[in-house]
Design a protein around this motif. Sequence first.
Motif, PDB file in Angstrom:
ATOM      1  N   ILE A   3       0.833  -1.190   0.000  1.00  0.00           N
ATOM      2  CA  ILE A   3       0.000   0.000   0.000  1.00  0.00           C
ATOM      3  C   ILE A   3       0.877   1.253   0.000  1.00  0.00           C
ATOM      4  N   VAL A   4       0.579   2.173  -0.880  1.00  0.00           N
ATOM      5  CA  VAL A   4       1.281   3.451  -0.932  1.00  0.00           C
ATOM      6  C   VAL A   4       0.363   4.523  -0.371  1.00  0.00           C
ATOM      7  N   ASN A   5       0.768   5.133   0.715  1.00  0.00           N
ATOM      8  CA  ASN A   5      -0.021   6.200   1.325  1.00  0.00           C
ATOM      9  C   ASN A   5       0.466   7.534   0.794  1.00  0.00           C
ATOM     10  N   ALA A   6      -0.389   8.229   0.083  1.00  0.00           N
ATOM     11  CA  ALA A   6       0.063   9.428  -0.604  1.00  0.00           C
ATOM     12  C   ALA A   6      -1.101  10.358  -0.897  1.00  0.00           C
ATOM     13  N   ASP A   7      -0.814  11.402  -1.655  1.00  0.00           N
ATOM     14  CA  ASP A   7      -1.849  12.354  -2.046  1.00  0.00           C
ATOM     15  C   ASP A   7      -1.369  13.109  -3.279  1.00  0.00           C
ATOM     16  N   LEU A   8      -2.199  14.033  -3.746  1.00  0.00           N
ATOM     17  CA  LEU A   8      -1.907  14.763  -4.982  1.00  0.00           C
ATOM     18  C   LEU A   8      -0.954  15.940  -4.761  1.00  0.00           C
ATOM     19  N   GLN A   9      -0.668  16.267  -3.530  1.00  0.00           N
ATOM     20  CA  GLN A   9       0.167  17.427  -3.244  1.00  0.00           C
ATOM     21  C   GLN A   9       1.570  17.257  -3.837  1.00  0.00           C
ATOM     22  N   THR A 231       9.773   3.308 -12.053  1.00  0.00           N
ATOM     23  CA  THR A 231      10.224   4.547 -12.689  1.00  0.00           C
ATOM     24  C   THR A 231      11.748   4.533 -12.790  1.00  0.00           C
ATOM     25  N   PHE A 232      12.247   5.053 -13.893  1.00  0.00           N
ATOM     26  CA  PHE A 232      13.695   5.159 -14.110  1.00  0.00           C
ATOM     27  C   PHE A 232      14.069   6.630 -14.224  1.00  0.00           C
ATOM     28  N   GLY A 233      14.803   7.138 -13.262  1.00  0.00           N
ATOM     29  CA  GLY A 233      15.274   8.520 -13.324  1.00  0.00           C
ATOM     30  C   GLY A 233      14.161   9.547 -13.297  1.00  0.00           C
ATOM     31  N   THR A 234      13.047   9.240 -12.656  1.00  0.00           N
ATOM     32  CA  THR A 234      11.942  10.192 -12.592  1.00  0.00           C
ATOM     33  C   THR A 234      12.221  11.291 -11.567  1.00  0.00           C
ATOM     34  N   PRO A 235      12.193  12.550 -11.977  1.00  0.00           N
ATOM     35  CA  PRO A 235      12.386  13.643 -11.022  1.00  0.00           C
ATOM     36  C   PRO A 235      11.219  13.681 -10.038  1.00  0.00           C
ATOM     37  N   PRO A 236      11.480  13.954  -8.767  1.00  0.00           N
ATOM     38  CA  PRO A 236      10.388  14.040  -7.789  1.00  0.00           C
ATOM     39  C   PRO A 236       9.548  15.291  -8.035  1.00  0.00           C
ATOM     40  N   ARG A 237       8.301  15.095  -8.445  1.00  0.00           N
ATOM     41  CA  ARG A 237       7.418  16.216  -8.757  1.00  0.00           C
ATOM     42  C   ARG A 237       6.048  16.058  -8.093  1.00  0.00           C
ATOM     43  N   TYR A 238       5.198  15.220  -8.692  1.00  0.00           N
ATOM     44  CA  TYR A 238       3.819  15.103  -8.232  1.00  0.00           C
ATOM     45  C   TYR A 238       3.692  14.096  -7.096  1.00  0.00           C
ATOM     46  N   GLY A 239       2.639  14.284  -6.296  1.00  0.00           N
ATOM     47  CA  GLY A 239       2.312  13.297  -5.284  1.00  0.00           C
ATOM     48  C   GLY A 239       1.647  12.092  -5.927  1.00  0.00           C
ATOM     49  N   LEU A 300      -3.209  24.808 -13.084  1.00  0.00           N
ATOM     50  CA  LEU A 300      -2.628  23.563 -12.585  1.00  0.00           C
ATOM     51  C   LEU A 300      -1.502  23.825 -11.589  1.00  0.00           C
ATOM     52  N   ASP A 301      -0.848  24.971 -11.697  1.00  0.00           N
ATOM     53  CA  ASP A 301       0.190  25.339 -10.731  1.00  0.00           C
ATOM     54  C   ASP A 301      -0.338  25.291  -9.304  1.00  0.00           C
ATOM     55  N   GLU A 302      -1.602  25.650  -9.142  1.00  0.00           N
ATOM     56  CA  GLU A 302      -2.205  25.713  -7.809  1.00  0.00           C
ATOM     57  C   GLU A 302      -2.401  24.328  -7.208  1.00  0.00           C
ATOM     58  N   ILE A 303      -2.437  23.306  -8.049  1.00  0.00           N
ATOM     59  CA  ILE A 303      -2.654  21.941  -7.579  1.00  0.00           C
ATOM     60  C   ILE A 303      -1.369  21.124  -7.609  1.00  0.00           C
ATOM     61  N   LEU A 304      -0.596  21.259  -8.692  1.00  0.00           N
ATOM     62  CA  LEU A 304       0.572  20.413  -8.917  1.00  0.00           C
ATOM     63  C   LEU A 304       1.897  21.077  -8.568  1.00  0.00           C
ATOM     64  N   GLY A 305       1.855  22.327  -8.133  1.00  0.00           N
ATOM     65  CA  GLY A 305       3.085  23.055  -7.828  1.00  0.00           C
ATOM     66  C   GLY A 305       3.538  23.877  -9.015  1.00  0.00           C
ATOM     67  N   LYS A 306       4.371  24.867  -8.754  1.00  0.00           N
ATOM     68  CA  LYS A 306       4.822  25.769  -9.802  1.00  0.00           C
ATOM     69  C   LYS A 306       5.547  25.005 -10.905  1.00  0.00           C
ATOM     70  N   GLY A 307       5.087  25.192 -12.135  1.00  0.00           N
ATOM     71  CA  GLY A 307       5.721  24.515 -13.263  1.00  0.00           C
ATOM     72  C   GLY A 307       6.919  25.279 -13.777  1.00  0.00           C
TER      73      GLY A 307
END
Length: 372
Positions: A3-9, A231-239, A300-307
Amino acid sequence: MGIVNADLQPQEYVNTPPTTPYTHVEFKERVSFNKKSLKLDDQSQEWQSKMRDLGHRLKQAKVGLIYFIHGTYAGDDPFGIANLIEQINHDFTPIVKEFIKQNMIDKMMEDCGNYTQEYVALFKKAIGNDICCERFIWSSENHHFARLRESIKLVSALANDIDTKMPSWGERVLLLGHSHAGQLFALMTNFLAQSPGVSALLAIGGKAGIDVSKFDEYLQKIRQVHLDIVTFGTPPRYGWGDGKYNLLNIINHRGNEFLAGAIDTMVFSTKHGDYVQQSAIAGSDTIAKTDTERMSDKKLDEILGKGNDMIGLFENLKARMRVPHYGKTILVDYKDNSTIYPNCFDTLFGHGVYTRYEKMLFNTQLIVDEMY
């Protein structure tokens, strides 16, 4: 994993010890790969035998479908050209996209940070030809709206393939994604989990012309299988969304620390590993081509963080965060550093190593041992 406990933040960039499990591994080419020929019969019997054994283990685990998904700038519309043409002539767009992917991207990049058609075909034959293997090709544009649009397409494609190509014995789907393909996966897990904020995402997409009419039906189809995500080399971005899926992050990294190396002149010899993974984080997006997409990105910046935010990007880079906040991470020294300058162009700054043919056996072994 489970189980992965996470969110969209969006993920927060910190330099403190990771709260998620991680380990260090060194690449070892147990059996050499004959890159002069991409035919299975031209590979050594030992290489064929090991890949076939791994395929047997995948089938025993009831993996019935494997997806290979490239990252940013390796798709069929990396700079949004076809998207602009579509506004003028919709019928011409598929031709442009096919030309870009086959005659430009695949020929130029080959297996460096890119899953070619030949790579996937060889993989399928090598593991026994029993498991359906598919490429998912997306635009690969580098901004929020493009990733949202393509993640919705991914849901549709995956649901259809589960319905039409999954063998009767299949219960699991293995998703392999390079670079920002991981963001598509993250968004999909939030869709599946119906995370807070998903309705707003879909509303933004719908207003911009994305078809979500059968979206719930597609999600329900995917919920009937178990997802194993790598994932291979995925930058940490979305929750990531809550769910009973497995998540494994594989990152090119050198050293015994959990932090990425400093971005200095050593980048030209890829001394510390994957410099793109650590730098393509929040703030690094490009500006979309159309007014509609630019307006959508602001929302989308307001939900996913500044692009797109250069000041924010430089601040985020100070943390040198390597290990994401979700899943398990394996930090692999792929031995691609060199004292010869500029080694970085051959390795895409340490970011292109994962999809090389000679890493196929090692990566598959790593995944099967970890997940199955």
